[in-house]
Design a protein around this motif. Structure first.
Motif, PDB file in Angstrom:
ATOM      1  N   LEU A 168       5.802  -2.381 -23.331  1.00 39.84           N
ATOM      2  CA  LEU A 168       6.348  -3.577 -22.684  1.00 39.84           C
ATOM      3  C   LEU A 168       7.015  -3.196 -21.368  1.00 39.84           C
ATOM      4  CD1 LEU A 168       8.009  -5.609 -25.606  1.00 39.84           C
ATOM      5  CD2 LEU A 168       6.036  -6.312 -24.231  1.00 39.84           C
ATOM      6  N   GLY A 169       7.734  -2.078 -21.397  1.00 41.82           N
ATOM      7  CA  GLY A 169       8.409  -1.619 -20.186  1.00 41.82           C
ATOM      8  C   GLY A 169       7.450  -1.257 -19.072  1.00 41.82           C
ATOM      9  N   GLN A 193       7.197  -8.951 -31.655  1.00 39.19           N
ATOM     10  CA  GLN A 193       8.167  -9.924 -32.129  1.00 39.19           C
ATOM     11  C   GLN A 193       9.358  -9.246 -32.798  1.00 39.19           C
ATOM     12  OE1 GLN A 193       8.264 -13.119 -31.421  1.00 39.19           O
ATOM     13  NE2 GLN A 193      10.234 -13.249 -32.490  1.00 39.19           N
ATOM     14  N   ARG A 194       9.101  -8.187 -33.564  1.00 42.94           N
ATOM     15  CA  ARG A 194      10.202  -7.478 -34.218  1.00 42.94           C
ATOM     16  C   ARG A 194      11.077  -6.750 -33.208  1.00 42.94           C
ATOM     17  NH1 ARG A 194       6.412  -6.810 -38.491  1.00 42.94           N
ATOM     18  NH2 ARG A 194       5.672  -4.821 -37.637  1.00 42.94           N
ATOM     19  N   VAL A 195      10.456  -6.258 -32.137  1.00 39.59           N
ATOM     20  CA  VAL A 195      11.237  -5.643 -31.058  1.00 39.59           C
ATOM     21  C   VAL A 195      12.200  -6.668 -30.473  1.00 39.59           C
ATOM     22  CG1 VAL A 195      11.112  -4.721 -28.706  1.00 39.59           C
ATOM     23  CG2 VAL A 195       9.543  -3.864 -30.459  1.00 39.59           C
ATOM     24  N   LEU A 196      11.692  -7.868 -30.187  1.00 39.38           N
ATOM     25  CA  LEU A 196      12.540  -8.917 -29.629  1.00 39.38           C
ATOM     26  C   LEU A 196      13.680  -9.254 -30.583  1.00 39.38           C
ATOM     27  CD1 LEU A 196      10.189  -9.136 -27.584  1.00 39.38           C
ATOM     28  CD2 LEU A 196      10.403 -11.628 -27.737  1.00 39.38           C
ATOM     29  N   GLU A 197      13.364  -9.398 -31.875  1.00 39.50           N
ATOM     30  CA  GLU A 197      14.380  -9.757 -32.851  1.00 39.50           C
ATOM     31  C   GLU A 197      15.463  -8.681 -32.949  1.00 39.50           C
ATOM     32  OE1 GLU A 197      12.126 -10.323 -36.388  1.00 39.50           O
ATOM     33  OE2 GLU A 197      11.294 -12.265 -35.758  1.00 39.50           O
ATOM     34  N   SER A 203      12.802 -13.241 -24.935  1.00 36.96           N
ATOM     35  CA  SER A 203      11.522 -13.080 -24.246  1.00 36.96           C
ATOM     36  C   SER A 203      11.235 -11.593 -24.074  1.00 36.96           C
ATOM     37  CB  SER A 203      11.554 -13.752 -22.872  1.00 36.96           C
ATOM     38  OG  SER A 203      12.443 -13.055 -22.015  1.00 36.96           O
ATOM     39  N   GLN A 204       9.994 -11.286 -23.742  1.00 41.85           N
ATOM     40  CA  GLN A 204       9.622  -9.892 -23.516  1.00 41.85           C
ATOM     41  C   GLN A 204      10.379  -9.331 -22.316  1.00 41.85           C
ATOM     42  OE1 GLN A 204       5.354  -9.489 -23.355  1.00 41.85           O
ATOM     43  NE2 GLN A 204       5.045 -10.548 -25.303  1.00 41.85           N
TER      44      GLN A 204
END
Length: 218
Positions: A168-169, A193-197, A203-204
């Motif tokens: 994502l980075g 989604q789990r990263v966001l949570e 948002s990403q």
């Protein structure tokens, strides 16, 4: 009459900084002190590893953000080369999470560039003497984090989720992340989604911003 004591050897410092003007200011400040000696200057993580083996410094004064990587992440590689070396990280901005990462990876401290050159000189001497040195306001956070009372943001990310975060980075899409990880698109979406949570992001883009702020990404 007792024999005179042998003079103390100057502290040998390897400076790792990619901005020439900043490096020169630090070099001039440190070398005006007879007990400090710059034995090398590197502008990247790769060059620092080569120079560390060649120069055998007592202290590596390392910028956090370098062209080919994160100075904090490089601490483990430096210690693998020279187990007794003391690594003091220099950064333009820092927080408790980044400071805790320095301590957890075996670093000797984290100093903010804004603190001034006199404080930097003192910090180099102190870490060479075996102390841990963190800029004011960071030490309490480090102690809380290392005691286990305050887990760091992102501490509960799985290795797979950390891979997704790094992608994502780099600006990758969910489809590209799935392909890179070798998983189905739905599985890739679940990782993201789990990263966001876990980062508390909506948002990403916000996830990447939080990760950079917390030192999870360079």
């Amino acid at each position: 009459m007792p024999a005179p004591s042998a003079p103390h050897r100057p502290v040998r410092v390897l400076l790792v900084e990619d901005h020439d003007m900043v490096a020169e200011a630090i070099r001039l400040a440190l070398e005006r002190s007879p007990d400090l000696r710059i034995v090398g200057h590197a502008a990247s993580v790769a060059a620092a590893l080569v120079d560390a083996e060649r120069c055998e410094p007592d202290v590596v004064l390392m910028d956090r953000r370098l062209p080919d990587g994160d100075g904090v992440t490089a601490i483990a590689d430096l210690l693998a080369l020279i187990p007794d070396v003391r690594v003091l990280v220099l950064t333009g901005e820092g927080n408790g999470s980044v400071a805790a990462r320095v301590a957890e990876t075996g670093g000797a401290g984290l100093i903010l560039k804004a603190r001034g050159l006199h404080e930097l000189e003192d910090a180099v001497r102190r870490v060479a003497a075996g102390e841990m040195v963190f800029s004011p306001g960071l030490l309490g956070d480090v102690l809380e984090r290392l005691s286990g009372r305050t887990p760091g943001v992102g501490a509960n990310l799985t290795p797979r989720e950390r891979e997704a975060l790094h992608l994502l980075g780099e600006g990758r899409t969910t489809a590209e992340i799935s392909a890179q990880l070798g998983v189905a698109l739905n599985t890739g979406r679940n990782h993201v989604q789990r990263v966001l949570e876990k980062l508390g992001a909506r948002s990403q883009l916000e996830a990447v911003t939080i990760a950079r702020r917390e030192g999870l990404l360079t």
